[in-house]
Design a protein around this motif. Structure first.
Motif, short mmCIF file in Angstrom:
data_model
loop_
_atom_site.label_atom_id
_atom_site.label_comp_id
_atom_site.label_asym_id
_atom_site.label_seq_id
_atom_site.Cartn_x
_atom_site.Cartn_y
_atom_site.Cartn_z
N GLN A 205 0.84 -1.19 0.00
CA GLN A 205 0.00 0.00 0.00
C GLN A 205 0.87 1.24 0.00
O GLN A 205 2.03 1.20 0.42
N ASN B 281 0.76 5.60 0.86
CA ASN B 281 0.06 6.73 1.47
C ASN B 281 0.37 8.00 0.68
O ASN B 281 1.29 8.03 -0.14
N SER C 165 3.70 2.71 2.43
CA SER C 165 3.11 2.90 3.75
C SER C 165 4.00 2.42 4.89
O SER C 165 3.78 2.78 6.04
N LYS D 284 7.93 6.01 7.38
CA LYS D 284 7.31 6.97 8.28
C LYS D 284 7.91 8.37 8.08
O LYS D 284 9.06 8.62 8.45
#
Length: 243
Positions: free
Chosen positions: A63, A65, A80, A83
């Motif tokens: 995935q 983001n 994803s 961070k």
């Protein structure tokens, strides 16, 4: 069946298992550059740990983001499992400035995105986006800085914005740093998008950290990540007219 034949079959399995296709905010399978493939999938060894291979494939990001900065008007997508941070951690050869090529008090960090590394942080690879509103810095934004490599300057246009590219490096006390920068002026601000690899000699770490990425490999992976991020400026918001 020989070990080499088994290795070739598993390599083909690895390639087929990796996702493909363009990276957009809506996709769930971001593309991976061959340089980012798990080391167990490479042809440079006849020995493959099946359990480790299965674990690495299961951990492959599925995935992505989207990071949206409405204040400074840009967006990008990212895997994803990474961070983002709003802080730039300082190191021996850099002070956490908004840009490695400029004075710290002339701008400020916006976001950084680091690749996973070993616990010892022997090699740190990250993409940093910083901004300056200082008038002098904005005027000189696309000029070659004094600490950049003289013949590294390139200029190109992307979606109505002119960018300059340059690079620089430094080394001292078993440590090294390599930086590739993309600079542009957008809405009267100087933006610096920098790919930074900060490394320590693995032999200088106790115990020696031979599992850490080599700096050249880290920059290759960082470049692959940057190309997948699909960095874009947000459209100008229409000005509301008072009734």
């Amino acid at each position: 069946m020989h070990k080499r034949d088994i290795a070739n079959i598993l390599f083909i399995t690895c390639v087929l298992a990796l996702p493909a296709g363009p990276a957009t905010a809506e996709t769930t399978e971001p593309p991976l550059n061959p340089a980012d493939a798990p080391s167990e999938c490479r042809k440079d060894s006849d020995v493959i740990d099946i359990n480790l291979l299965r674990k690495r494939l299961m951990e492959t990001p599925r995935q992505i983001n989207t990071w949206i900065d409405n204040t400074y008007g840009f967006r990008f997508v990212y895997p994803s499992h990474l961070k983002p941070s709003r802080q730039f951690e300082p190191g021996y050869l850099e002070n956490g400035s908004w840009s490695w090529f400029s004075e710290k008090d002339k701008g400020f960090p916006l976001v950084s995105l680091a690749l996973p590394g070993t616990p010892q942080k022997t090699t740190v690879a990250e993409i940093r986006i910083g901004v300056s509103e200082d008038p002098v810095t904005v005027r000189q934004c696309r000029n070659l800085p004094p600490n950049a490599t003289p013949d590294s300057l390139k200029t190109f246009r992307h979606k109505d914005n002119i960018y300059t590219f340059f690079s620089g490096s430094d080394a001292a006390m078993n440590k090294s740093i390599s930086v590739q920068a993309y600079r542009t002026v957008h809405r009267d601000r100087c933006y610096s998008i920098e790919l930074m690899v900060y490394g320590t000699n693995p032999d200088a770490v106790d115990p020696p950290d031979y599992a850490a990425m080599k700096p050249d490999e880290a920059m290759t992976r960082l470049t692959s990540l940057w190309r997948q991020m699909d960095f874009q400026w947000l459209p100008d918001m229409p000005v509301r007219k008072e009734k």
